[in-house]
Design an enzyme around this catalytic site. Structure first.
Site, PDB file in Angstrom:
ATOM      1  N   SER A   1       0.807  -1.221   0.000  1.00 46.44           N
ATOM      2  CA  SER A   1       0.000   0.000   0.000  1.00 46.44           C
ATOM      3  C   SER A   1       0.840   1.270   0.000  1.00 46.44           C
ATOM      4  O   SER A   1       0.397   2.311  -0.506  1.00 46.44           O
ATOM      5  CB  SER A   1      -0.936   0.008   1.213  1.00 46.44           C
TER       6      SER A   1
ATOM      7  N   HIS B   1      -0.859   5.823   6.679  1.00 45.18           N
ATOM      8  CA  HIS B   1      -0.267   5.777   5.344  1.00 45.18           C
ATOM      9  C   HIS B   1       0.134   7.189   4.924  1.00 45.18           C
ATOM     10  O   HIS B   1      -0.416   8.170   5.428  1.00 45.18           O
ATOM     11  CB  HIS B   1      -1.254   5.197   4.323  1.00 45.18           C
TER      12      HIS B   1
END
Length: 266
Positions: free
Chosen positions: A42, A248
């Site tokens: 990711s 993230h």
């Protein structure tokens, strides 16, 4: 007379270029194709940066991911983007290597965090308190140091076998938190320090495995320094919505934290 001298000089320069081979080398360098494949998890696909390619489904490949930014800036002859949210080393081996071949000239990859249980670790730290967090991070660090090296070796070996002529750039992970920063809520400072220590372990193990395979390694901890969670200008999401974006890089993290490292090493 002047025209004669100019013609003579031009002829001499042409002869020198022919003798040294500079002209041919320059033409060959300009014509050399660049075929780029971006692999990974990711952090490579761009989760957290938004602007996802609808065709990428749950892999959530962002048009703001560092690989896409590099392709936009450098116009390679071909670009294949197979990184996928949630990917582990075995997922790279089984599902991402299709575009690789002897003509591939550049590969980038970020992998290993999911193998070490990144998502589960962060969930434990957020929901179960300091003691459970520190214990879960300790388990992750044991995995990183004892089990992950062989898994990285397997993925790197598979990449080299499929793309024997490629320059491979392995990109690491940032530290998650600025310690003694501006966060007054959330997990404890001890938990934050433990998570950062796991990030440092990932750096140590991944950089060593990359070097042993002859791959370039990009340490992004420096570019993210001062932009961790609890800093005044974070390039990483804390707990956020959608929940999958949590922990993230933001779009700024992709462009300011990852892209410059890839650009330097590619």
């Amino acid at each position: 007379m002047k025209m004669s001298r100019l013609t003579s000089v031009s002829a001499t320069l042409a002869a020198l270029i022919a003798l040294t081979g500079l002209g041919g080398a320059t033409a060959q360098a300009q014509q050399a194709p660049v075929n780029y494949v971006a692999l990974g998890d990711s952090y490579a696909s761009g989760v957290g940066a938004g602007a996802y390619d609808s065709g990428s489904g749950s892999c959530k490949r962002s048009t703001r991911a560092h690989a896409k930014l590099w392709a936009n800036a450098n116009s390679p002859d071909s670009f294949a983007f197979t990184a996928c949210s949630g990917a582990r080393t075995q997922d790279v081996i089984n599902g991402q290597l299709g575009p690789l071949n002897a003509g591939t000239t550049l590969v980038s990859i970020s992998i290993g965090g999911n193998d070490a249980g990144f998502a589960d670790t962060m969930t434990t730290c957020v929901l179960q308190g300091e003691s459970a967090c520190v214990s879960r991070v300790s388990q992750a660090r044991t995995y990183i140091n004892n089990t992950l090296p062989a898994r990285l070796d397997a993925a790197y070996d598979a990449i080299r076998a499929k793309a024997p002529n490629a320059r491979v750039v392995v990109l690491g992970y940032p530290r998650m938190y600025q310690l003694n920063g501006s966060c007054f809520l959330g997990i404890s400072e001890r938990s934050r320090a433990a998570i950062n220590a796991a990030s440092d372990d990932l750096h140590t193990v991944t950089s060593k495995r990359a070097a042993d395979h002859g791959f370039a390694y990009g340490d992004v901890r420096g570019t993210f320094a001062g932009h961790e969670i609890c800093s005044s200008s974070s390039w990483l999401h804390s707990l956020t919505w959608p929940i999958t974006d949590s922990y993230h890089p933001t779009a700024a993290g992709q462009s300011g934290g990852y892209y410059p490292v890839l650009e330097r090493l590619a």
